[in-house]
Scaffold this active site. Structure first.
Site, PDB file in Angstrom:
ATOM      1  N   GLN A  39       1.222  -1.982 -15.743  1.00 52.36           N
ATOM      2  CA  GLN A  39       1.196  -1.643 -14.322  1.00 52.36           C
ATOM      3  C   GLN A  39      -0.055  -2.215 -13.655  1.00 52.36           C
ATOM      4  OE1 GLN A  39       1.109   2.411 -11.542  1.00 52.36           O
ATOM      5  NE2 GLN A  39       0.738   2.545 -13.727  1.00 52.36           N
ATOM      6  N   LYS A  75       7.104   0.110  -8.558  1.00 56.90           N
ATOM      7  CA  LYS A  75       7.109   1.571  -8.343  1.00 56.90           C
ATOM      8  C   LYS A  75       6.691   1.814  -6.902  1.00 56.90           C
ATOM      9  CE  LYS A  75       6.586   6.059  -8.883  1.00 56.90           C
ATOM     10  NZ  LYS A  75       5.509   6.635  -9.670  1.00 56.90           N
ATOM     11  N   ASN A 103      11.966   9.409  -9.446  1.00 53.05           N
ATOM     12  CA  ASN A 103      10.665   9.987  -9.779  1.00 53.05           C
ATOM     13  C   ASN A 103      10.343  11.098  -8.797  1.00 53.05           C
ATOM     14  OD1 ASN A 103       7.265   8.997  -9.300  1.00 53.05           O
ATOM     15  ND2 ASN A 103       8.024  10.176 -11.015  1.00 53.05           N
ATOM     16  N   GLY A 104       9.792  12.190  -9.317  1.00 59.24           N
ATOM     17  CA  GLY A 104       9.350  13.284  -8.460  1.00 59.24           C
ATOM     18  C   GLY A 104       9.890  14.624  -8.902  1.00 59.24           C
ATOM     19  N   GLY A 149       5.939  12.411 -15.454  1.00 59.52           N
ATOM     20  CA  GLY A 149       4.500  12.339 -15.669  1.00 59.52           C
ATOM     21  C   GLY A 149       3.904  13.684 -16.005  1.00 59.52           C
ATOM     22  N   ARG A 150       3.669  14.501 -14.973  1.00 59.82           N
ATOM     23  CA  ARG A 150       2.984  15.781 -15.188  1.00 59.82           C
ATOM     24  C   ARG A 150       3.699  16.682 -16.184  1.00 59.82           C
ATOM     25  NH1 ARG A 150       2.932  18.193  -9.585  1.00 59.82           N
ATOM     26  NH2 ARG A 150       4.700  16.805  -9.307  1.00 59.82           N
ATOM     27  N   MET A 183      -0.296   8.135 -16.182  1.00 58.60           N
ATOM     28  CA  MET A 183      -1.139   8.726 -15.148  1.00 58.60           C
ATOM     29  C   MET A 183      -2.585   8.325 -15.399  1.00 58.60           C
ATOM     30  SD  MET A 183       0.780  12.367 -15.029  1.00 58.60           S
ATOM     31  CE  MET A 183       1.154  12.177 -16.764  1.00 58.60           C
ATOM     32  N   CYS A 232       0.815   4.769  -5.359  1.00 57.29           N
ATOM     33  CA  CYS A 232      -0.325   5.664  -5.563  1.00 57.29           C
ATOM     34  C   CYS A 232      -0.770   6.277  -4.241  1.00 57.29           C
ATOM     35  CB  CYS A 232      -1.478   4.916  -6.215  1.00 57.29           C
ATOM     36  SG  CYS A 232      -2.918   5.977  -6.528  1.00 57.29           S
TER      37      CYS A 232
END
Length: 330
Positions: free
Chosen positions: A55, A124, A184-185, A208-209, A1, A85
Site C-alpha cells: 500500500q 482503497k 470496508n467499514g 481491520g479493527r 493499520m 486515510c
C-alpha cells in the site's frame, strides 16, 4: 493499520487462521522518500503464507511511479494506492482521503500508475471527502483506469469512523465497476460480515479493527460460510491472546511503562468484548506496570466462559486486509 498491523502482529495473527490477503501499512511516498525498511520486512519476511498487497500513500506522480516500480521488485501480489486515510495530518497534505477533493489529480495519478505498474493495481477509497455526491464523479475515473480491485470504505473522510456506514454507495460501486469491489467499514462479526455482503453484493470484505479485538474472526467467517459450527473463544483464550500480543509487539529494550501504554492502544479494541459496562477499559487505562496490566486482564478474563461477539465502538485506525470474506480499516 498504520503502526498496528505490522510484521509482529501478522506473525501472531497467523496462529488464529489469518486473512486470505494482507495489505501492508502504507508506504509514505514523496520526492525524498525511500521504502520504509520495517514495512518492507512484512513483504520480504511475510509470515502469513498468503498474498501481500503493498500500500502506498502520496500525491507526487514521479515519486509514486518510482516507489511502485521498486515495490514490484519484491514479492507483492499487487500495488495499492490509498485514497481513504482520514487522519487530518495526512489529508491536509492532500494525500490519502485528501485527494478526493481533487478528482482531476486522482485521474492523473491513476493514469500514471496504471501505465507504470505491470502487476495488479488496486485502490482503497472512501466515498468522498465531506460530501458523498462526489462518488458519482469518482466511479468513472476508477473504471477508466482498469483497476484490478477497488476497496470502498462506506464513509466520507470527514465522517472518520463516527457515522453509520453508507453501504448503498458500496453497492453502487459494485454495479458500476468492471473490476471486483471489496466492502470496508464496521465488519465486526460473522453476522455483520454476512449482512454487508448481502447488502452490497461485494466480492469480499476488508477487516481491520475487528481483527485486533477478535483474531479468530477470519476463521469464524469461513466457518459460517461453510455452514460449520462457529468457534467461540473463552475468556482464558482471549487472555492468552493478550499475553501473546504483548510478547509479539512490545520491544524488551523499551521501558515497561511505554510497553504498557502501547498495549492500551490494542485493549481499546479488545475491551468491548470482555464486559458490557466499560469498567474493564476504565481500569486498564489507569495501570502503568506490566504486573498491574495483567492483573486487571486476569480479573476479567481468567475464566472458561465464551466471549460474546459484540460490535466495536467507534474508534480510529487504518488497514490489514483480506479477500474472499475477510478484512477492514474500520
Amino acid at each position: 493499520m498504520q503502526d498496528v498491523t505490522d510484521l509482529p502482529f501478522w506473525q501472531l495473527l497467523t496462529r488464529y487462521g489469518g486473512a486470505d490477503l494482507c495489505v501492508t501499512e502504507y508506504f509514505r511516498v514523496h520526492p525524498d522518500s525511500r521504502l520504509d525498511p520495517d514495512i518492507l520486512a512484512s513483504i520480504t519476511k511475510n509470515p502469513t503464507g498468503r498474498p501481500v498487497v503493498a500500500q502506498m500513500m502520496g500525491n507526487d506522480i514521479p515519486s509514486l511511479v518510482r516507489a511502485a516500480k521498486e515495490l514490484e521488485q519484491h514479492p507483492v501480489a499487487a500495488i495499492d494506492l490509498n485514497l481513504g486515510c482520514p487522519v487530518p495530518v495526512v489529508y491536509r497534505k492532500c494525500a490519502g482521503g485528501g485527494l478526493l477533493r481533487d478528482p482531476e489529480r486522482v485521474d492523473s495519478i491513476l493514469g500514471a500508475l496504471r501505465e507504470a505498474v505491470t502487476i495488479p493495481f488496486t485502490v482503497k477509497t472512501r466515498i468522498g471527502f465531506d460530501d458523498p455526491s462526489v462518488f458519482e464523479q469518482m466511479l468513472p475515473i476508477y473504471a477508466r483506469h482498469s483497476l484490478d480491485l477497488l476497496t470502498v470504505h462506506g464513509r466520507t473522510v470527514k465522517e472518520m469512523y463516527r457515522s453509520e456506514v453508507h453501504y448503498e454507495y458500496i453497492a453502487r460501486a459494485v454495479a458500476a465497476m468492471p473490476c471486483p469491489v471489496v466492502a470496508n467499514g464496521n465488519v465486526s462479526s460473522v453476522h455483520s460480515a454476512e449482512e454487508v455482503l448481502n447488502l452490497t453484493g461485494a466480492r469480499g470484505l476488508m477487516i481491520g479493527r475487528a481483527a485486533i479485538r477478535n483474531p479468530w474472526i477470519f476463521q469464524q467467517i469461513r466457518q459460517h460460510r461453510r455452514s460449520e459450527p462457529i468457534y467461540q473463544p473463552t475468556g482464558r483464550e482471549v487472555l492468552e491472546y493478550i499475553q501473546a500480543l504483548y510478547e509479539a509487539v512490545c520491544d524488551p529494550q523499551v521501558r515497561e511503562t511505554s510497553q504498557v501504554q502501547k498495549m492500551k492502544k490494542y485493549l481499546t479494541y479488545i475491551s468491548d468484548g470482555v464486559e458490557p459496562t466499560g469498567q474493564f477499559q476504565h481500569s486498564i487505562r489507569r495501570v502503568i506496570t506490566k504486573a498491574d496490566f495483567f492483573r486487571i486482564c486476569g480479573e476479567y478474563l481468567d475464566h472458561d466462559s465464551p466471549i460474546p461477539h459484540v460490535p466495536l465502538r467507534m474508534a480510529t485506525a487504518v488497514g490489514v486486509a483480506a479477500g474472499s470474506a475477510n478484512s477492514d480499516e474500520g
